[in-house]
Design an enzyme around this catalytic site. Sequence first.
Site, mmCIF file in Angstrom:
data_model
loop_
_atom_site.group_PDB
_atom_site.id
_atom_site.type_symbol
_atom_site.label_atom_id
_atom_site.label_comp_id
_atom_site.label_asym_id
_atom_site.label_seq_id
_atom_site.Cartn_x
_atom_site.Cartn_y
_atom_site.Cartn_z
ATOM 1 N N LEU A 36 0.855 -1.183 0.000
ATOM 2 C CA LEU A 36 0.000 0.000 0.000
ATOM 3 C C LEU A 36 0.895 1.237 0.000
ATOM 4 O O LEU A 36 1.865 1.311 0.767
ATOM 5 C CB LEU A 36 -0.908 0.034 1.235
ATOM 6 C CG LEU A 36 -2.242 -0.704 1.167
ATOM 7 C CD1 LEU A 36 -2.961 -0.586 2.512
ATOM 8 C CD2 LEU A 36 -3.131 -0.162 0.059
ATOM 9 N N ASP A 37 0.566 2.231 -0.825
ATOM 10 C CA ASP A 37 1.336 3.470 -0.865
ATOM 11 C C ASP A 37 1.232 4.209 0.468
ATOM 12 O O ASP A 37 0.251 4.041 1.210
ATOM 13 C CB ASP A 37 0.833 4.374 -1.984
ATOM 14 C CG ASP A 37 1.165 3.841 -3.371
ATOM 15 O OD1 ASP A 37 2.108 3.041 -3.480
ATOM 16 O OD2 ASP A 37 0.485 4.237 -4.337
ATOM 17 N N PRO A 38 2.190 5.076 0.789
ATOM 18 C CA PRO A 38 2.131 5.835 2.046
ATOM 19 C C PRO A 38 0.850 6.650 2.219
ATOM 20 O O PRO A 38 0.360 6.798 3.342
ATOM 21 C CB PRO A 38 3.362 6.744 1.958
ATOM 22 C CG PRO A 38 4.320 5.981 1.098
ATOM 23 C CD PRO A 38 3.471 5.286 0.074
#
Length: 312
Positions: A36-38
Site C-alpha cells: 500500500l502506498d504511504p
Amino acid sequence: MALYAVDKPLHLTSHDVVEEARRRLSTRRVGHTGTLDPLATGLLLLVTNESTKLVPFLSGEDKEYIAWVSFGATTPTLDAEGPISEEAPVRFDRKDLEAALPRFLEVREQVPPLYSAIKVGGKRAYEAAREGKPLALGPRPVRYLEVELLAFDPEPIPHPIAPSARGWRLAERRGRPVRLPRSLGAYPTAVVRLVVGPGTYVRAFARDLGEMLGTKAFLSGLVRTRVGRVGLERAVALSDLSPEKAIPELDVLPFPVVELSHTEARRVLEGMPLPIPAMGYVTLVDSKRRLLAIAEGDGFKLKIRRVFAREA
C-alpha cells in the site's frame, strides 16, 4: 504459522508496518501480500514465519478499494503527494461520470505510473523519475471486476465507510472514520468502489478516468477494504497488533480444503504426490485441521507445491 490483518495508518510505508510488526510479534520473518502506498490506508495482510511461504498463493488475489479521485488537476505521482503540476477544466457532470465508469470493465491493459516500484533494466521506475529520467513503461495486463460510483462532491470529503453485503460502502450515519491526505485544493471529487485484479494501480485508474472525461485527475485518497477472502472489518490497528490477533490460515487461503489421513499426511510431509483426483490448487490439512501443504491437482493426482512445518 500466523497471518495478521492490519489497518495501515496514513503516511506509513508498507515497510514501516512490517518493521513495527517485527517488533510487536518478536520475529524477523514478516512480510506482506501486496504493498500500500504511504498515502493509502486500509487492509495490509501480513505473513509471519512459516506463513511467508503463502505469499505466492495470496499475492494474486483480487483486491477491493474505495478511491477518492479529484478532477481538474494532476501531480507527478498521480496522488496527493503533490505538487499540482498541471490543471485542466472540468466540463462533465455526474451523468457523464456514471457513463464512463463501466468502460473500465472492458479494459485489459494499463500503463503503470512513472512513480512505481516496477523495475526496468534493474532500475526502479520511481528512482528514475526522481532523477528526472523517467522510464518508458509499457502497458501491463489488468482486470477491473467492479467499478461503482459512491459519491460526487465539490471537493475531497473523508466520508466514513462501513461493510455491507456487497462490500464496503459509504456510511450514512455511523461508520469507520477515513483519513485522507492533506487536500491539494477544492477539486470536484468522485468516490469510487473498485474491485481489481493483481497489478492494477489505482493511481493510474484516476489518471485514466480523467482522460476519459477530457480532463486531468489524481488520486486524493485510498482505502483498501479487502484482500481476497479477508475484509477490512478483520483488521486491527497497528498499535494493537499482537500474537493473539492472528487469523487462521484456512480463513485466508482461497483453495478447497482436503483433510488427510495419518498415512496420507506422512506422504505429504515427505513431498510425495497423492492419488487424489482434484484439479487446481488445494489446501491439505491433517485431522486437526492444521495446514500441511499446498498441492496442485491434474485430475488424477496431487503434486505437492509447498510443505509447511507443523507444530507439535
